[in-house]
Scaffold this motif. Structure first.
Motif, short mmCIF file in Angstrom:
data_model
loop_
_atom_site.label_atom_id
_atom_site.label_comp_id
_atom_site.label_asym_id
_atom_site.label_seq_id
_atom_site.Cartn_x
_atom_site.Cartn_y
_atom_site.Cartn_z
N THR A 222 11.27 1.46 -7.60
CA THR A 222 9.98 0.87 -6.83
C THR A 222 9.05 0.13 -7.56
OG1 THR A 222 10.24 2.73 -5.06
CG2 THR A 222 8.35 1.46 -4.84
N ILE A 223 8.63 -1.25 -7.29
CA ILE A 223 7.46 -1.97 -7.85
C ILE A 223 6.41 -2.10 -6.86
CG2 ILE A 223 6.78 -4.17 -9.01
CD1 ILE A 223 8.80 -2.58 -10.54
N LEU A 224 5.22 -1.79 -7.28
CA LEU A 224 3.99 -1.72 -6.39
C LEU A 224 2.98 -2.61 -6.86
CD1 LEU A 224 3.67 1.94 -6.23
CD2 LEU A 224 4.72 0.66 -4.36
N GLU A 225 2.12 -3.11 -6.27
CA GLU A 225 0.96 -3.97 -6.33
C GLU A 225 -0.09 -2.98 -6.83
OE1 GLU A 225 -0.27 -7.19 -4.14
OE2 GLU A 225 1.64 -7.21 -2.87
N THR A 226 -1.37 -3.56 -7.99
CA THR A 226 -2.34 -2.82 -8.31
C THR A 226 -3.58 -3.24 -7.82
OG1 THR A 226 -2.34 -3.82 -10.17
CG2 THR A 226 -0.82 -2.09 -10.48
N LYS A 227 -4.55 -2.33 -7.83
CA LYS A 227 -5.95 -2.78 -7.81
C LYS A 227 -6.96 -1.88 -8.32
CE LYS A 227 -8.94 -3.24 -3.60
NZ LYS A 227 -9.09 -3.03 -2.18
N THR A 228 -7.96 -2.47 -8.90
CA THR A 228 -9.15 -1.58 -9.58
C THR A 228 -10.07 -1.44 -8.47
OG1 THR A 228 -8.50 -2.70 -11.67
CG2 THR A 228 -10.57 -1.43 -11.60
N VAL A 229 -10.37 -0.21 -8.48
CA VAL A 229 -11.66 0.26 -7.56
C VAL A 229 -12.64 1.19 -8.10
CG1 VAL A 229 -10.07 0.10 -5.46
CG2 VAL A 229 -10.06 2.27 -6.56
N PRO A 230 -14.00 1.08 -7.81
CA PRO A 230 -14.97 2.10 -8.51
C PRO A 230 -14.63 3.28 -7.90
CG PRO A 230 -15.86 0.57 -6.80
CD PRO A 230 -14.51 0.13 -7.00
N LEU A 256 -7.41 2.38 -11.87
CA LEU A 256 -6.41 1.48 -11.54
C LEU A 256 -5.37 2.18 -10.56
CD1 LEU A 256 -5.23 -1.76 -11.45
CD2 LEU A 256 -3.79 -0.84 -13.53
N ILE A 257 -5.32 1.61 -9.33
CA ILE A 257 -4.42 2.37 -8.22
C ILE A 257 -3.18 1.42 -7.87
CG2 ILE A 257 -6.04 3.99 -7.48
CD1 ILE A 257 -6.38 2.19 -5.22
N ALA A 258 -2.10 1.90 -7.45
CA ALA A 258 -0.79 0.89 -7.06
C ALA A 258 -0.46 1.54 -5.58
CB ALA A 258 0.13 1.02 -8.18
N GLY A 259 -0.05 0.56 -4.85
CA GLY A 259 0.63 0.83 -3.49
C GLY A 259 1.22 -0.46 -2.97
N ASN A 260 1.35 -0.36 -1.66
CA ASN A 260 1.62 -1.40 -0.97
C ASN A 260 0.57 -2.26 -0.89
OD1 ASN A 260 4.66 -0.76 -0.73
ND2 ASN A 260 4.11 0.51 0.67
N LYS A 261 0.38 -3.63 -0.52
CA LYS A 261 -0.86 -4.34 -0.45
C LYS A 261 -1.35 -3.87 0.90
CE LYS A 261 -2.50 -9.01 -0.26
NZ LYS A 261 -3.56 -8.80 0.83
N ASP A 263 -1.82 -0.90 2.30
CA ASP A 263 -2.36 0.42 1.71
C ASP A 263 -3.78 0.02 0.88
OD1 ASP A 263 -0.70 1.91 3.59
OD2 ASP A 263 0.69 2.15 1.82
N LEU A 264 -3.39 -0.90 -0.04
CA LEU A 264 -4.42 -1.06 -0.95
C LEU A 264 -5.54 -1.81 -0.28
CD1 LEU A 264 -2.41 -2.36 -4.22
CD2 LEU A 264 -3.50 0.16 -3.58
N ASP A 265 -5.45 -2.50 0.71
CA ASP A 265 -6.61 -3.21 1.17
C ASP A 265 -7.50 -2.43 2.02
OD1 ASP A 265 -5.67 -5.83 0.51
OD2 ASP A 265 -4.53 -6.20 2.30
N LYS A 266 -7.22 -1.12 2.44
CA LYS A 266 -7.93 -0.20 3.05
C LYS A 266 -8.80 0.37 1.97
CE LYS A 266 -4.36 0.66 6.58
NZ LYS A 266 -3.27 1.66 6.90
N ILE A 267 -8.61 0.62 0.75
CA ILE A 267 -9.31 1.19 -0.35
C ILE A 267 -10.23 0.28 -0.97
CG2 ILE A 267 -9.37 2.73 -2.20
CD1 ILE A 267 -6.42 3.25 -1.41
N ASN A 268 -11.71 0.42 -0.98
CA ASN A 268 -12.64 -0.15 -1.43
C ASN A 268 -13.45 0.65 -2.77
OD1 ASN A 268 -12.16 -2.74 -0.27
ND2 ASN A 268 -13.44 -1.72 1.56
#
Length: 425
Positions: A222-230, A256-261, A263-268
């Motif tokens: 599985t390859i996921l996208e990443t996002k950095t959140v405070p 740094l977290i990873a998941g489907n886009k 799901d990541l869009d819901k986390i700020n």
């Protein structure tokens, strides 16, 4: 006629014999008998089930190839290649010293005209009991996905493999792993790969004479996208009576977290609660960040825990005296001035908070001010406010002063000195 045939018969017979001898000499000169050695002819093992049937395995010690000398007419010998020879050893005829005679044959139509010599070569093997052992398949990752992507779950089908073979060789196997190349991968993928055997030093073990329950393994990555959140720390509850939360520190401040886009869009932010109810001393805690991630979102950071420290100290009190001249006036209407009703009034404010912060406060750094926003010409009673930080609290009732707003600026009242503060520590 008969007389002619028998005339000089001896001479005629000698002529025939001479002609035959001459012919043989000529033939042998043109196609003489020669011999040539063909090297390293592979030996085929026959009836290996004679060994496995008694729950044993064999390993060839010597004799896996044989050198064969071929003798015959040059016209035949020169055309013989290694592949024209077949060498075999029958394990069903294994001797008490674990040796089997090697037989070699020439697989060509003119094989009767050729002599083979291989010096009674034998195949020698070692025997040992069969052992079976199961291994959980491990992952060896090569490279990594490009920036912005993260390798998630890796699943194997099957995820456990059984290996059977000689006890000594099985004992060398430390792990079974599959190498997966991740360079450039931006989406999940499936692939079939061969398991590799490693010893305790990380060296590859050859699979010869070993049997694997599965020669290929189905791999799903599985390859996921990443996002950095405070990270946000929410303190809940109140410390014990007479104590105050002075400061909260935490590291890291972002993750740094990873998941489907979607799901990541819901986390700020990653919000974590810290309960300080009835605490009367500092609190330090190591928090597993995984426990605060929503479903289908994982950590893509090397930092797996959050270190939090809440500094809780006993509150102290301090009273600071100040004059109206220490008060800053905010939002005075343009072209207006003010006059305090009691310019020499001594104001007292009682503070509660950290000892080290209160010790540094005086009449100036207290930051007392009044706000005249929305007030017009006339006399007004306004509340004195303060610019205070670090958890300093003002005891009620708040101080108030009476001021007169006038249309033209008049001389203000100047205090000859500012009263000193008197701490109650």
């Amino acid at each position: 006629m008969k007389k002619r045939l028998t005339h000089n018969l001896t001479i005629k017979m000698l002529s025939v014999i001479s002609a035959l001898i001459l012919w043989l000499i000529i033939v042998n000169i043109a196609d003489p008998t020669v011999q040539r050695t063909l090297y390293k002819i592979p030996v085929e093992v026959l009836n290996s089930d004679a060994i496995t049937s008694i729950n044993q395995v064999y390993e060839i010690v010597s004799g896996d190839t044989v050198d064969v000398t071929v003798k015959g007419k040059r016209s035949i010998v020169d055309q013989i290649k290694n592949t024209d020879l077949k060498a075999t050893a029958n394990l069903a005829e294994l001797s008490p010293v674990n040796a089997a005679k090697i037989d070699v044959e020439l697989i060509k139509n003119n094989s009767n005209n050729v002599e083979l010599n291989y010096n009674n070569a034998v195949l020698i093997v070692s025997l040992e009991d069969i052992q079976k052992k199961q291994f959980k398949i491990e992952t060896l990752l090569e490279g990594q996905p490009p920036e912005g992507y993260f390798q998630g779950d890796v699943a194997f089908t099957p995820n456990i493999i059984e290996i059977s073979g000689g006890k000594s060789k099985i004992s060398r196997v430390d792990k079974v792993a599959i190498s997966i190349v991740l360079d450039g991968k931006t989406s999940g993928f499936k692939i079939k790969l061969n398991p590799v055997l490693y010893d305790i030093n990380g060296d590859i073990i050859d699979k010869e004479n070993l049997t694997l329950s599965d020669e290929q393994i189905q791999v799903r990555v599985t390859i996921l996208e990443t996002k950095t959140v405070p990270i946000e720390i929410k303190v809940i509850g109140n410390p014990g009576k007479g104590y105050n939360l002075i400061q909260k520190d935490f590291k890291p401040e972002k993750v740094l977290i990873a998941g489907n886009k979607s799901d990541l869009d819901k986390i700020n932010t990653l919000s974590i609660e810290m309960d300080i109810t009835n605490s009367n001393g500092d609190i330090e805690s190591e928090i597993l960040l995984d426990d605060y991630l929503p479903e289908n979102v994982i950590l893509a950071d090397d930092m797996k825990t959050l270190s939090v420290r809440c500094i809780i100290q006993k509150e102290v009190k301090k009273t600071i005296d100040f004059y109206t001249t220490n008060i800053t006036v905010n939002n005075l209407p343009e072209g207006m001035g003010i006059v305090y009703e009691n310019a020499n009034q001594i104001l007292k404010t009682k503070l509660t908070g950290r000892k080290d912060v209160l010790k540094q406060l005086d009449a100036v750094s207290l930051g007392a001010y009044i706000d005249l926003d929305g007030l017009s010409v006339g006399t007004h009673e306004v509340t004195v406010k303060y610019d205070l930080e670090n958890g300093i609290k003002i005891e009620k009732p708040y101080q108030k002063v009476k001021v007169q707003i006038i249309e033209q600026l008049q001389s203000g009242v100047n205090a000859s000195e500012t009263p000193s503060s008197s701490p109650e520590l």
